[in-house]
Design a protein around this motif. Sequence first.
Motif, PDB file in Angstrom:
ATOM      1  N   ASP A   1      41.817  32.408  44.340  1.00 45.59           N
ATOM      2  CA  ASP A   1      41.275  32.900  43.078  1.00 45.59           C
ATOM      3  C   ASP A   1      41.302  34.421  43.044  1.00 45.59           C
ATOM      4  OD1 ASP A   1      39.932  33.593  40.820  1.00 45.59           O
ATOM      5  OD2 ASP A   1      38.028  32.677  41.381  1.00 45.59           O
TER       6      ASP A   1
ATOM      7  N   SER B   1      40.818  36.320  40.639  1.00 49.10           N
ATOM      8  CA  SER B   1      39.925  36.971  39.675  1.00 49.10           C
ATOM      9  C   SER B   1      38.566  37.300  40.293  1.00 49.10           C
ATOM     10  CB  SER B   1      39.738  36.081  38.447  1.00 49.10           C
ATOM     11  OG  SER B   1      38.903  34.986  38.755  1.00 49.10           O
TER      12      SER B   1
ATOM     13  N   SER C   1      35.663  39.205  42.331  1.00 51.37           N
ATOM     14  CA  SER C   1      35.378  40.620  42.556  1.00 51.37           C
ATOM     15  C   SER C   1      35.496  40.928  44.051  1.00 51.37           C
ATOM     16  CB  SER C   1      33.982  40.968  42.068  1.00 51.37           C
ATOM     17  OG  SER C   1      33.030  40.475  42.976  1.00 51.37           O
TER      18      SER C   1
ATOM     19  N   GLN D   1      50.073  39.685  40.140  1.00 49.99           N
ATOM     20  CA  GLN D   1      48.998  38.758  39.828  1.00 49.99           C
ATOM     21  C   GLN D   1      49.387  37.987  38.577  1.00 49.99           C
ATOM     22  OE1 GLN D   1      44.552  39.797  39.398  1.00 49.99           O
ATOM     23  NE2 GLN D   1      45.299  41.125  41.016  1.00 49.99           N
TER      24      GLN D   1
ATOM     25  N   VAL E   1      48.770  34.142  36.069  1.00 50.14           N
ATOM     26  CA  VAL E   1      47.922  32.985  35.780  1.00 50.14           C
ATOM     27  C   VAL E   1      48.782  31.730  35.794  1.00 50.14           C
ATOM     28  CG1 VAL E   1      46.207  34.169  34.388  1.00 50.14           C
ATOM     29  CG2 VAL E   1      48.261  33.274  33.298  1.00 50.14           C
TER      30      VAL E   1
ATOM     31  N   SER F   1      46.578  41.281  36.022  1.00 47.66           N
ATOM     32  CA  SER F   1      45.600  42.292  36.446  1.00 47.66           C
ATOM     33  C   SER F   1      45.371  43.342  35.361  1.00 47.66           C
ATOM     34  CB  SER F   1      46.056  42.972  37.743  1.00 47.66           C
ATOM     35  OG  SER F   1      47.125  43.846  37.485  1.00 47.66           O
TER      36      SER F   1
ATOM     37  N   ARG G   1      41.164  29.271  28.193  1.00 45.37           N
ATOM     38  CA  ARG G   1      40.667  28.906  29.521  1.00 45.37           C
ATOM     39  C   ARG G   1      39.858  27.623  29.450  1.00 45.37           C
ATOM     40  NH1 ARG G   1      38.312  33.931  31.293  1.00 45.37           N
ATOM     41  NH2 ARG G   1      40.014  35.042  32.290  1.00 45.37           N
TER      42      ARG G   1
ATOM     43  N   GLN H   1      43.921  32.103  38.484  1.00 42.31           N
ATOM     44  CA  GLN H   1      44.616  33.373  38.666  1.00 42.31           C
ATOM     45  C   GLN H   1      44.973  33.497  40.138  1.00 42.31           C
ATOM     46  OE1 GLN H   1      43.161  37.517  37.345  1.00 42.31           O
ATOM     47  NE2 GLN H   1      42.448  36.123  35.774  1.00 42.31           N
TER      48      GLN H   1
END
Lengths: 159, 159
Positions: free
Chosen positions: A25, A27, A29, A60, A62, B27, B52, B60
Amino acid sequence: MAAKDGTEVRLDDTDRKILGELQRDASQSLDDIARNVGSSKTPVWNRIRKMRDAGIIGAQTVQLDAEALGFEACFFVLIRTSEHEAEWQRRFLRALQERPEVQEAHRLAGDIDYILKVRVKNARAYDAFYQALISEVKVHNVTALLSMEEIKSTTALPL
Amino acid sequence: MAAKDGTEVRLDDTDRKILGELQRDASQSLDDIARNVGSSKTPVWNRIRKMRDAGIIGAQTVQLDAEALGFEACFFVLIRTSEHEAEWQRRFLRALQERPEVQEAHRLAGDIDYILKVRVKNARAYDAFYQALISEVKVHNVTALLSMEEIKSTTALPL
DNA sequence: TATGAAAGTTTTAAATA
DNA sequence: TATTTAAAACTTTCATA
């Protein structure tokens, strides 16, 4: 381990864990990744940057639901050619690069020369692709395998 | 267009442009995406969220450099089986799901029953995979095609 | 490796066309 | 119904200890 730019990069266990998290993943943080790999923000950030610069970490993206977007047909195409000249190969490679329905193309060892993965909206679209390809470059023999069901699909490496 | 959860989702031109941007580079900031598709932040954010929730936009991920990470061998495996029982198929599918070296698996129409894409560190690792697989489930005939060169590799759909 | 502060981004909500 | 504006919460990035 040699990266794309030729740089030697040695990866340790933490690097591999970070790559695993990003694969799972991207995405997340930095804080989450740091927690998941048992480190903290700054070192994780520095490692990610190093691996990006070395080309180990690329783009990156999706994952999209191909069926929902109307791409209902997927073919694997086995190609044999009698031509092995440099000029023919250049034309063939360019044709593959330019056609967006070609998602994968590999040159093979052995009997069959190339394999393609081709994703299209329907069988008619595959035929259009096929006709266009053989009109651009001469191929000796083509076998198309039609996928009935995508059982598994991942780009994740088993780090 | 029916999404994974069965919801009908109609996509317009802007939605498709957003998906294109996300496929190209997930990104990017919302501001950048909005600029690239000729809209602004909040509407783009709402559209992304809708897609989504509908499952059109999935996970991602990052693209990793397989070679730099030591995955130097890639095989396409063509499988014929004589077994077509439900119980056999269940076992076979589970075996594929569980093995991380299997990056793709499709059930095919026609003569060949399945195709796999298998990524491993070297030929020895492929052999280990192969031995493990055939000891778990009976298969009639297996042909492995070894990739010499990855000419093209993308998961992007030609929206 | 850790801290922390500046710059930038996402997310929600309210106001407007 | 879709878009713009605005503001709070969160993240990334990077200098410094």
